[in-house]
Design a protein around this motif. Sequence first.
Motif, PDB file in Angstrom:
ATOM      1  N   ALA A  33      21.689  -9.520  49.894  1.00 37.13           N
ATOM      2  CA  ALA A  33      22.052  -8.102  49.861  1.00 37.13           C
ATOM      3  C   ALA A  33      21.761  -7.402  51.183  1.00 37.13           C
ATOM      4  N   ALA A  34      20.693  -7.807  51.868  1.00 31.40           N
ATOM      5  CA  ALA A  34      20.311  -7.166  53.130  1.00 31.40           C
ATOM      6  C   ALA A  34      21.015  -7.790  54.339  1.00 31.40           C
ATOM      7  N   ALA A  35      21.721  -8.887  54.132  1.00 34.79           N
ATOM      8  CA  ALA A  35      22.342  -9.613  55.251  1.00 34.79           C
ATOM      9  C   ALA A  35      23.336  -8.765  56.034  1.00 34.79           C
ATOM     10  N   GLY A  36      23.983  -7.823  55.375  1.00 31.78           N
ATOM     11  CA  GLY A  36      24.947  -6.971  56.053  1.00 31.78           C
ATOM     12  C   GLY A  36      24.323  -5.854  56.858  1.00 31.78           C
ATOM     13  N   GLY A  37      23.002  -5.746  56.812  1.00 31.77           N
ATOM     14  CA  GLY A  37      22.310  -4.717  57.575  1.00 31.77           C
ATOM     15  C   GLY A  37      21.943  -3.484  56.778  1.00 31.77           C
ATOM     16  N   ALA A  38      22.365  -3.406  55.517  1.00 34.04           N
ATOM     17  CA  ALA A  38      22.036  -2.241  54.687  1.00 34.04           C
ATOM     18  C   ALA A  38      20.631  -2.377  54.106  1.00 34.04           C
ATOM     19  N   ASP A  39      19.938  -1.256  53.962  1.00 39.08           N
ATOM     20  CA  ASP A  39      18.655  -1.244  53.267  1.00 39.08           C
ATOM     21  C   ASP A  39      18.917  -1.428  51.783  1.00 39.08           C
ATOM     22  N   VAL A  40      18.071  -2.228  51.120  1.00 33.34           N
ATOM     23  CA  VAL A  40      18.250  -2.532  49.707  1.00 33.34           C
ATOM     24  C   VAL A  40      16.997  -2.098  48.953  1.00 33.34           C
ATOM     25  N   LYS A  96      -1.899 -15.474  47.360  1.00 28.79           N
ATOM     26  CA  LYS A  96      -1.407 -16.838  47.613  1.00 28.79           C
ATOM     27  C   LYS A  96      -1.244 -17.597  46.300  1.00 28.79           C
ATOM     28  N   ASP A  97      -0.094 -18.256  46.135  1.00 23.80           N
ATOM     29  CA  ASP A  97       0.253 -19.057  44.951  1.00 23.80           C
ATOM     30  C   ASP A  97       0.380 -18.236  43.671  1.00 23.80           C
ATOM     31  N   LYS A  98       0.577 -16.942  43.797  1.00 22.47           N
ATOM     32  CA  LYS A  98       0.768 -16.074  42.623  1.00 22.47           C
ATOM     33  C   LYS A  98       2.233 -15.635  42.566  1.00 22.47           C
ATOM     34  N   ARG A  99       2.657 -15.250  41.382  1.00 20.73           N
ATOM     35  CA  ARG A  99       3.976 -14.628  41.213  1.00 20.73           C
ATOM     36  C   ARG A  99       3.738 -13.123  41.265  1.00 20.73           C
ATOM     37  N   ILE A 100       4.530 -12.430  42.108  1.00 15.55           N
ATOM     38  CA  ILE A 100       4.326 -10.996  42.305  1.00 15.55           C
ATOM     39  C   ILE A 100       5.615 -10.218  42.056  1.00 15.55           C
ATOM     40  N   ARG A 101       5.438  -8.935  41.763  1.00 15.67           N
ATOM     41  CA  ARG A 101       6.550  -7.987  41.641  1.00 15.67           C
ATOM     42  C   ARG A 101       6.284  -6.879  42.659  1.00 15.67           C
ATOM     43  N   VAL A 102       7.302  -6.574  43.462  1.00 17.05           N
ATOM     44  CA  VAL A 102       7.169  -5.595  44.541  1.00 17.05           C
ATOM     45  C   VAL A 102       8.256  -4.543  44.409  1.00 17.05           C
ATOM     46  N   LYS A 103       7.864  -3.277  44.542  1.00 15.49           N
ATOM     47  CA  LYS A 103       8.823  -2.172  44.592  1.00 15.49           C
ATOM     48  C   LYS A 103       8.919  -1.724  46.041  1.00 15.49           C
ATOM     49  N   GLY A 104      10.137  -1.635  46.550  1.00 11.86           N
ATOM     50  CA  GLY A 104      10.295  -1.219  47.934  1.00 11.86           C
ATOM     51  C   GLY A 104      11.712  -1.342  48.428  1.00 11.86           C
ATOM     52  N   VAL A 105      11.838  -1.425  49.745  1.00  7.82           N
ATOM     53  CA  VAL A 105      13.140  -1.496  50.401  1.00  7.82           C
ATOM     54  C   VAL A 105      13.191  -2.763  51.251  1.00  7.82           C
ATOM     55  N   ALA A 106      14.132  -3.640  50.941  1.00 10.81           N
ATOM     56  CA  ALA A 106      14.324  -4.861  51.725  1.00 10.81           C
ATOM     57  C   ALA A 106      15.218  -4.528  52.916  1.00 10.81           C
ATOM     58  N   ARG A 107      14.779  -4.978  54.099  1.00  9.93           N
ATOM     59  CA  ARG A 107      15.531  -4.738  55.338  1.00  9.93           C
ATOM     60  C   ARG A 107      15.609  -6.032  56.133  1.00  9.93           C
ATOM     61  N   ARG A 108      16.721  -6.227  56.769  1.00 12.76           N
ATOM     62  CA  ARG A 108      16.888  -7.358  57.688  1.00 12.76           C
ATOM     63  C   ARG A 108      16.448  -6.878  59.065  1.00 12.76           C
ATOM     64  N   VAL A 109      15.434  -7.536  59.613  1.00 18.18           N
ATOM     65  CA  VAL A 109      14.885  -7.090  60.901  1.00 18.18           C
ATOM     66  C   VAL A 109      14.872  -8.245  61.903  1.00 18.18           C
ATOM     67  N   PRO A 110      15.091  -7.932  63.187  1.00 13.79           N
ATOM     68  CA  PRO A 110      15.010  -8.983  64.203  1.00 13.79           C
ATOM     69  C   PRO A 110      13.552  -9.358  64.458  1.00 13.79           C
ATOM     70  N   VAL A 111      13.300 -10.642  64.635  1.00 15.61           N
ATOM     71  CA  VAL A 111      11.945 -11.122  64.944  1.00 15.61           C
ATOM     72  C   VAL A 111      12.031 -12.119  66.102  1.00 15.61           C
ATOM     73  N   ALA A 112      10.898 -12.470  66.651  1.00 12.87           N
ATOM     74  CA  ALA A 112      10.811 -13.430  67.758  1.00 12.87           C
ATOM     75  C   ALA A 112      11.700 -12.996  68.917  1.00 12.87           C
ATOM     76  N   GLY A 113      11.578 -11.721  69.279  1.00 14.70           N
ATOM     77  CA  GLY A 113      12.364 -11.218  70.395  1.00 14.70           C
ATOM     78  C   GLY A 113      13.852 -11.179  70.113  1.00 14.70           C
ATOM     79  N   GLY A 114      14.219 -11.070  68.845  1.00 10.51           N
ATOM     80  CA  GLY A 114      15.625 -11.007  68.469  1.00 10.51           C
ATOM     81  C   GLY A 114      16.301 -12.356  68.340  1.00 10.51           C
ATOM     82  N   LYS A 115      15.534 -13.437  68.417  1.00  8.16           N
ATOM     83  CA  LYS A 115      16.112 -14.783  68.321  1.00  8.16           C
ATOM     84  C   LYS A 115      16.610 -15.103  66.915  1.00  8.16           C
ATOM     85  N   HIS A 116      15.948 -14.532  65.909  1.00  8.43           N
ATOM     86  CA  HIS A 116      16.435 -14.687  64.545  1.00  8.43           C
ATOM     87  C   HIS A 116      16.039 -13.458  63.731  1.00  8.43           C
TER      88      HIS A 116
END
Length: 133
Positions: A33-40, A96-116
């Motif tokens: 859903a976030a791949a297109g750049g929209a906040d989800v 760690k090793d738990k199942r979690i539920r998170v409320k928030g906004v998923a965003r696609r962000v550049p990391v590693a200097g924009g490499k991925h």
Amino acid sequence: MRGMVGAALIAIVSVAPALAQTAVMTPAQAVAAAAGGADVAGVFEMHVASTGASGFVYYLNSATDYRDAGNLAIVIQPAARNAFLKLGGEPDAVFKDKRIRVKGVARRVPVAGGKHFQTRINVESGDQIEIIG
């Protein structure tokens, strides 16, 4: 009577988008859903497969390798960290090793200097995340 029916329909239509956003998303759905750049905005569930930290910022990852393109990273900001210390330790140890539920906004962000890119959800408050299993 027509006015009341019309008002009721408007109320239902205005509530419908909020109801649609309450569907729980998996990491794969959030990343897609976030791949297109929209906040989800939404509710997300995942197993914490790996963790990491940088200073007082903690990362909870859905994949064992945080660089995996399908990884959903939960980023616990310092403001939320203190709430989790009360649960028995630093966030990486608590979740760690738990199942979690998170409320928030998923965003696609550049990391590693924009490499991925990485899909992330920022957690600013302790009430955004809970352990469900």
